[in-house]
Write an enzyme that holds these catalytic residues in place. Structure first.
Site, PDB file in Angstrom:
ATOM      1  N   HIS A  39       0.806  -1.221   0.000  1.00  0.00           N
ATOM      2  CA  HIS A  39       0.000   0.000   0.000  1.00  0.00           C
ATOM      3  C   HIS A  39       0.843   1.277   0.000  1.00  0.00           C
ATOM      4  O   HIS A  39       0.693   2.127  -0.878  1.00  0.00           O
ATOM      5  CB  HIS A  39      -0.907   0.014   1.236  1.00  0.00           C
ATOM      6  CG  HIS A  39      -1.676  -1.261   1.434  1.00  0.00           C
ATOM      7  ND1 HIS A  39      -2.831  -1.561   0.751  1.00  0.00           N
ATOM      8  CD2 HIS A  39      -1.423  -2.315   2.254  1.00  0.00           C
ATOM      9  CE1 HIS A  39      -3.266  -2.747   1.141  1.00  0.00           C
ATOM     10  NE2 HIS A  39      -2.442  -3.228   2.038  1.00  0.00           N
TER      11      HIS A  39
HETATM   12  O1  RIB Z   1      -4.433  -0.606   5.197  1.00  0.00           O
HETATM   13  C1  RIB Z   1      -3.107  -0.500   4.766  1.00  0.00           C
HETATM   14  C2  RIB Z   1      -2.313   0.367   5.684  1.00  0.00           C
HETATM   15  O2  RIB Z   1      -2.338  -0.182   6.980  1.00  0.00           O
HETATM   16  C3  RIB Z   1      -0.829   0.460   5.293  1.00  0.00           C
HETATM   17  O3  RIB Z   1      -0.348   1.734   5.609  1.00  0.00           O
HETATM   18  C4  RIB Z   1      -0.160  -0.568   6.169  1.00  0.00           C
HETATM   19  O4  RIB Z   1       1.186  -0.210   6.515  1.00  0.00           O
HETATM   20  C5  RIB Z   1      -1.017  -0.490   7.390  1.00  0.00           C
HETATM   21  O5  RIB Z   1      -0.528   0.595   8.172  1.00  0.00           O
END
Ligand code: RIB
Ligand code: CA
Length: 322
Positions: free
Chosen positions: A241
């Site tokens: 992500h």
């Molecule tokens: O949902 C994804 C997010 O949640 C990303 O930033 C991952 O590192 C967690 O923090």
């Protein structure tokens, strides 16, 4: 060559945050990294701070300043993501303890002082719960006048990833996310709607494993994410992500979306942290975000691979130490 971006990263490393830091440090011609603030999130803040230091050291950048901020959300107990990222946040590869040390200033003070003092408008990237940023905005709203853009990894207009309703960063601290989306600036939102469409492959993981020591570390760190997502979200690979935020800053043409209104559900109920995305403008409320719904996945992984390969000439940490 595009102008260098004065950048602050607020994060909760965690594996994908760790990769995002490496991406920034792999492109010093594009980013003037003013510093990194961390909060509790995926793992407790003592580990998110340590992991941010480890990322800087791995990248050979002991000059980067790292600040510990809020240990948890504004109004709710911290819910970790250590199942995914491991107890200390970097499941998959055991990096040596960093020789770098944390700055003594609190992460919120760092955000306020650095943004107010900057001679150029600052770009703020967030890849964890946005507690530090929200507290900074409440304490010193003037920082908003010296921010060029806030790019946030969070939200979903489809399914959630921590609950059926919500994505983790907005779920962890929905009150902070509410402050962000009502602060008056148009937030650039990188949600799991797109990160879940840009997933890793075993072939790619095998390839980057051949790209020197950093490539080997990155491949080993991402493999648990790949395995977790395939098993839990029935996807072809793992969603990394946070790197998508840095990918956007480096090449916005890889992303498509539109200006919409988003409201964060701050109820203490099953909808906690839901980002209510008014994609079809049903509420006729002014847009408060540029929300992406498409990513050029091939282009993103080409960009990421190129950045990782840049570290191949870097000596391994112990070589740097000696
Ligand atoms: O949902 C994804 C997010 O949640 C990303 O930033 C991952 O590192 C967690 O923090
Ligand atoms: Ca994160």
């Amino acid at each position: 060559m595009p102008k260098q971006i004065p950048l602050i990263l607020d994060c909760d490393p965690g594996i994908d945050d760790f990769i995002a830091i490496l991406m920034i440090l792999a492109a010093p011609e594009r980013f003037n990294l003013l510093g990194i603030s961390v909060s509790g999130g995926n793992v407790p803040v003592k580990y998110t701070a340590l992991n941010a230091l480890k990322a800087c050291e791995l990248a050979g950048r002991r000059d980067v300043k790292v600040y510990a901020g809020c240990p948890g959300p504004m109004l709710r107990p911290l819910e970790l993501q250590d199942e995914v990222h491991g107890e200390t946040g970097l499941k998959g590869y055991d990096l040596p303890a960093p020789s770098m040390t944390l700055e003594s200033k609190h992460g919120v003070d760092f955000l306020i002082d650095t943004i107010l003092a900057s001679s150029e408008k600052v770009t703020l990237a967030t890849t964890g719960p946005v507690t530090n940023v929200a507290v900074a905005i409440v304490r010193e709203p003037r920082i908003l006048d010296n921010i060029e853009e806030i790019v946030t990894m969070g939200g979903s207009m489809a399914l959630g990833n921590i609950t059926p309703a919500a994505e983790y960063n907005f779920y962890a601290d929905p009150d902070a996310a509410h402050i962000l989306y009502t602060c008056g600036k148009k937030i650039t939102t990188v949600s799991i709607d797109i990160t879940h469409t840009a997933v890793t492959s075993l072939e790619w993981l095998d390839h980057i494993e051949t790209l020197g020591h950093v490539g080997k570390v990155v491949s080993a760190l991402i493999r648990p994410i790949h395995e977790w997502d395939v098993a839990n979200f029935d996807t072809e690979g793992g969603a990394i992500h946070d790197p998508c935020v840095i990918g956007y800053l480096l090449d916005p043409t890889l992303f498509k979306g539109q200006d919409v209104h988003v409201e964060i559900n701050t109820a203490f109920d099953v909808g906690r942290g839901r980002s209510i995305v008014d994609w079809w403008h049903k509420r006729s409320l002014p847009a408060n975000t540029h929300y992406f719904n498409e990513i050029n996945s091939k282009g993103f992984y080409e960009l990421l691979t190129g950045l990782i390969s840049r570290f191949q000439n870097l000596p391994k940490i112990n070589e740097v130490r000696s």
